[in-house]
Design a protein around this motif. Structure first.
Motif, PDB file in Angstrom:
ATOM      1  N   ALA A  13      46.561 -75.174  36.470  1.00  0.00           N
ATOM      2  CA  ALA A  13      47.003 -73.780  36.645  1.00  0.00           C
ATOM      3  C   ALA A  13      47.039 -73.044  35.309  1.00  0.00           C
ATOM      4  O   ALA A  13      46.603 -71.895  35.206  1.00  0.00           O
ATOM      5  CB  ALA A  13      48.374 -73.739  37.315  1.00  0.00           C
ATOM      6  N   TYR A  14      47.565 -73.715  34.271  1.00  0.00           N
ATOM      7  CA  TYR A  14      47.632 -73.081  32.951  1.00  0.00           C
ATOM      8  C   TYR A  14      46.226 -72.800  32.425  1.00  0.00           C
ATOM      9  O   TYR A  14      45.938 -71.706  31.925  1.00  0.00           O
ATOM     10  CB  TYR A  14      48.395 -73.966  31.957  1.00  0.00           C
ATOM     11  N   LYS A  15      45.355 -73.801  32.530  1.00  0.00           N
ATOM     12  CA  LYS A  15      43.986 -73.646  32.012  1.00  0.00           C
ATOM     13  C   LYS A  15      43.247 -72.527  32.743  1.00  0.00           C
ATOM     14  O   LYS A  15      42.518 -71.749  32.136  1.00  0.00           O
ATOM     15  CB  LYS A  15      43.216 -74.963  32.124  1.00  0.00           C
ATOM     16  N   LEU A  16      43.455 -72.445  34.061  1.00  0.00           N
ATOM     17  CA  LEU A  16      42.818 -71.396  34.857  1.00  0.00           C
ATOM     18  C   LEU A  16      43.334 -70.023  34.433  1.00  0.00           C
ATOM     19  O   LEU A  16      42.562 -69.095  34.216  1.00  0.00           O
ATOM     20  CB  LEU A  16      43.105 -71.635  36.343  1.00  0.00           C
ATOM     21  N   VAL A  68      47.122 -60.480  34.409  1.00  0.00           N
ATOM     22  CA  VAL A  68      45.807 -61.040  34.733  1.00  0.00           C
ATOM     23  C   VAL A  68      45.969 -62.127  35.780  1.00  0.00           C
ATOM     24  O   VAL A  68      46.818 -63.010  35.650  1.00  0.00           O
ATOM     25  CB  VAL A  68      45.125 -61.628  33.476  1.00  0.00           C
ATOM     26  N   LYS A  69      45.129 -62.075  36.804  1.00  0.00           N
ATOM     27  CA  LYS A  69      45.095 -63.131  37.817  1.00  0.00           C
ATOM     28  C   LYS A  69      43.684 -63.717  37.852  1.00  0.00           C
ATOM     29  O   LYS A  69      42.704 -62.986  37.931  1.00  0.00           O
ATOM     30  CB  LYS A  69      45.461 -62.586  39.208  1.00  0.00           C
ATOM     31  N   LEU A 100      50.100 -65.563  47.211  1.00  0.00           N
ATOM     32  CA  LEU A 100      50.146 -65.188  45.806  1.00  0.00           C
ATOM     33  C   LEU A 100      51.274 -64.175  45.655  1.00  0.00           C
ATOM     34  O   LEU A 100      51.324 -63.195  46.406  1.00  0.00           O
ATOM     35  CB  LEU A 100      48.799 -64.563  45.423  1.00  0.00           C
ATOM     36  N   TYR A 101      52.199 -64.407  44.702  1.00  0.00           N
ATOM     37  CA  TYR A 101      53.257 -63.422  44.474  1.00  0.00           C
ATOM     38  C   TYR A 101      52.601 -62.111  44.058  1.00  0.00           C
ATOM     39  O   TYR A 101      51.697 -62.091  43.232  1.00  0.00           O
ATOM     40  CB  TYR A 101      54.235 -63.913  43.403  1.00  0.00           C
ATOM     41  N   ASN A 102      53.038 -61.020  44.638  1.00  0.00           N
ATOM     42  CA  ASN A 102      52.440 -59.700  44.409  1.00  0.00           C
ATOM     43  C   ASN A 102      52.407 -59.374  42.904  1.00  0.00           C
ATOM     44  O   ASN A 102      53.457 -59.180  42.280  1.00  0.00           O
ATOM     45  CB  ASN A 102      53.264 -58.653  45.166  1.00  0.00           C
ATOM     46  N   MET A 128      48.676 -52.285  34.846  1.00  0.00           N
ATOM     47  CA  MET A 128      47.310 -52.605  35.263  1.00  0.00           C
ATOM     48  C   MET A 128      47.262 -54.079  35.663  1.00  0.00           C
ATOM     49  O   MET A 128      47.709 -54.951  34.919  1.00  0.00           O
ATOM     50  CB  MET A 128      46.361 -52.346  34.094  1.00  0.00           C
ATOM     51  N   VAL A 129      46.771 -54.347  36.860  1.00  0.00           N
ATOM     52  CA  VAL A 129      46.579 -55.714  37.332  1.00  0.00           C
ATOM     53  C   VAL A 129      45.076 -55.960  37.384  1.00  0.00           C
ATOM     54  O   VAL A 129      44.333 -55.158  37.940  1.00  0.00           O
ATOM     55  CB  VAL A 129      47.204 -55.911  38.733  1.00  0.00           C
TER      56      VAL A 129
END
Length: 196
Positions: A13-16, A68-69, A100-102, A128-129
């Motif tokens: 998850a961190y690397k992604l 950032v997602k 996914l949390y909004n 900004m998302v």
């Protein structure tokens, strides 16, 4: 019972997440307009809560606080104020629905913290998302313009009136944000804080 501590930075998850942030940072750094891009800022509010901000982009148009997602799903479903969004992910040729949390709600608290830090500046601050995988966003109601895919970042930033902030003002804003940064707060401490 003694449990081994997980190395957060070694997790998938961190690397992604870090990979997605770096993609966005590269895109921001490629924009010619002189600007400051600050990556991975850790803030602490007066209640002791921590806030980790992925990116802050300071342009002549204002300050953009960026969440950032890096979601692997090919479609993301969401509305501005719903607590969770859904994304479709394909595994073994089967569509799986994931939560996914909004990120809009998540970034609102980040913007509030930046507003507090920059209270002495008369500066526009925008949320900004960004989805770094250029995922398709699907929604029932009009979603805020603040949700932007990687490929549209330059066009999105150009929508805002330029030349509001001088180079001197941008530099002062950058220094004020960096001064508020708490590098001593580890990612693990931040995660523990969120879970509380």
């Amino acid at each position: 019972l003694i449990m081994a501590r997980t190395n957060i930075k070694a997790t998938k998850a961190y690397k992604l997440g870090n990979s997605g942030e770096n993609k966005v940072l590269l895109m921001l750094n490629s924009i010619n307009d002189p600007q400051y891009n600050i990556h991975n800022i850790m803030l602490k509010d007066n209640k002791g809560n921590t806030h980790q901000i992925d990116l802050i982009c300071i342009t002549s148009a204002g300050v953009f606080v960026i969440e950032v997602k890096n979601v692997c799903g090919y479609k993301i479903y969401g509305e501005n104020d719903s607590k969770y969004w859904t994304y479709d992910w394909i595994k073994n040729k089967e569509v799986i629905k994931c939560k996914l949390y909004n990120p809009i709600l998540q970034n609102r608290t980040h913007v509030q913290e930046i507003r507090k830090i920059l209270k002495d500046f008369n500066v526009p601050i925008y949320s900004m998302v960004t989805f770094s995988n250029n995922n398709v966003i699907v929604h029932q109601n009009d979603l805020d313009d603040m949700v932007v895919s990687l490929k549209n970042i330059k066009n999105y930033l150009n929508l805002f009136p330029q030349n509001k902030l001088s180079e001197t003002a941008r530099n002062a804003i950058k220094n004020t944000i960096i001064k508020a940064h708490h590098p001593e707060i580890t990612l693990q401490e931040h995660i523990n804080n969120i879970q509380k």
